[in-house]
Design an enzyme around this catalytic site. Structure first.
Site, short mmCIF file in Angstrom:
data_model
loop_
_atom_site.label_atom_id
_atom_site.label_comp_id
_atom_site.label_asym_id
_atom_site.label_seq_id
_atom_site.Cartn_x
_atom_site.Cartn_y
_atom_site.Cartn_z
N HIS A 1 -59.63 44.42 14.57
CA HIS A 1 -59.48 44.93 15.94
C HIS A 1 -60.60 44.42 16.87
O HIS A 1 -61.55 45.15 17.15
CB HIS A 1 -59.52 46.46 15.94
CG HIS A 1 -58.36 47.12 15.29
ND1 HIS A 1 -57.27 47.56 15.99
CD2 HIS A 1 -58.12 47.41 13.99
CE1 HIS A 1 -56.40 48.12 15.16
NE2 HIS A 1 -56.89 48.04 13.94
N CYS B 1 -53.89 43.76 13.73
CA CYS B 1 -53.61 44.78 12.71
C CYS B 1 -52.10 45.02 12.59
O CYS B 1 -51.39 44.20 12.03
CB CYS B 1 -54.38 46.05 13.00
SG CYS B 1 -54.47 47.16 11.56
N GLU C 1 -60.54 44.17 19.95
CA GLU C 1 -60.49 44.91 21.22
C GLU C 1 -61.46 46.09 21.26
O GLU C 1 -61.77 46.58 22.35
CB GLU C 1 -59.06 45.37 21.50
CG GLU C 1 -58.54 46.49 20.62
CD GLU C 1 -57.99 46.03 19.29
OE1 GLU C 1 -57.41 46.86 18.57
OE2 GLU C 1 -58.15 44.83 18.95
#
Length: 206
Positions: free
Chosen positions: A187, A91, A189
């Site tokens: 994202h 991002c 993660e």
């Protein structure tokens, strides 16, 4: 390299830093650890110099650029990227890794390109935070789709020679690779799926 021994095998683990000035640092540290790396935070020049690779997390790209200057990391980081240090940006990290940032922000507070990947990236291209969305998208090199979470996400409008497109969403480029540098507009993660981080950790060891 500063790789450390892996107690589970004879293969050393790469030391991967996560830029910890602003953004979702903790989630990346957890994902990298689960993907097999030795994950550490990076806030100072000595910490940047000690890592084999760097993750630039999601957050706010203009704020991160300001903090890179405040902590006197901007030019050292650019230099390490130019020398070939592997890097992954998600991002805001994708935005900063670009050679050109479109809609870079207000004068005097612009997001500053680190010029790691030959691409032009548009900030907040998918809209404001209220326009954030998620969905499953195919990802080159992975055996099945990834569940991608987009939060005020950018997209890539131009890529240079040697840049490989890894994923698209709504027709827009949202993941790329150039050499040992990786960037995603989404994202990974936050989803619990560690395959993108494992891909990066494997790239670091190449």
């Amino acid at each position: 390299m500063n790789a450390v021994p892996d107690g589970r095998s004879d293969k050393p683990r790469s030391v991967v830093g996560v830029l910890a000035l602003q953004g979702d640092t903790r989630e990346h540290l957890a994902a990298l650890t689960e993907a097999g790396a030795e994950a550490v935070t990076v806030r100072r020049l000595r910490e940047l110099e000690a890592v084999d690779a760097l993750v630039i997390p999601g957050g706010e790209s203009t704020a991160m650029s300001h903090l890179l200057r405040e902590f006197e990391l901007l030019e050292p980081l650019r230099a390490r990227l130019a020398e070939g240090m592997p890097a992954y940006g998600s991002c805001a990290g994708m935005i900063l890794l670009a050679t050109e940032i479109l809609d870079a922000g207000a004068a005097g507070r612009e997001a500053t390109p680190l010029k790691g990947i030959d691409m032009s990236v548009r900030r907040n291209a998918f809209g404001r935070q209220v326009d954030s969305f998620e969905g499953d998208i195919p990802f080159v090199g992975l055996d099945s789709s990834v569940h991608a979470v987009f939060i005020r996400a950018p997209w890539v409008e131009r890529i240079g020679d040697g840049v490989e497109v890894l994923a698209r969403a709504d027709g827009h480029i949202v993941a790329v690779r150039q050499g040992r540098m990786l960037a995603t507009a989404f994202h990974p993660e936050v989803t619990g799926d560690r395959r993108v981080h494992k891909l990066f950790v494997d790239m670091v060891s190449e």
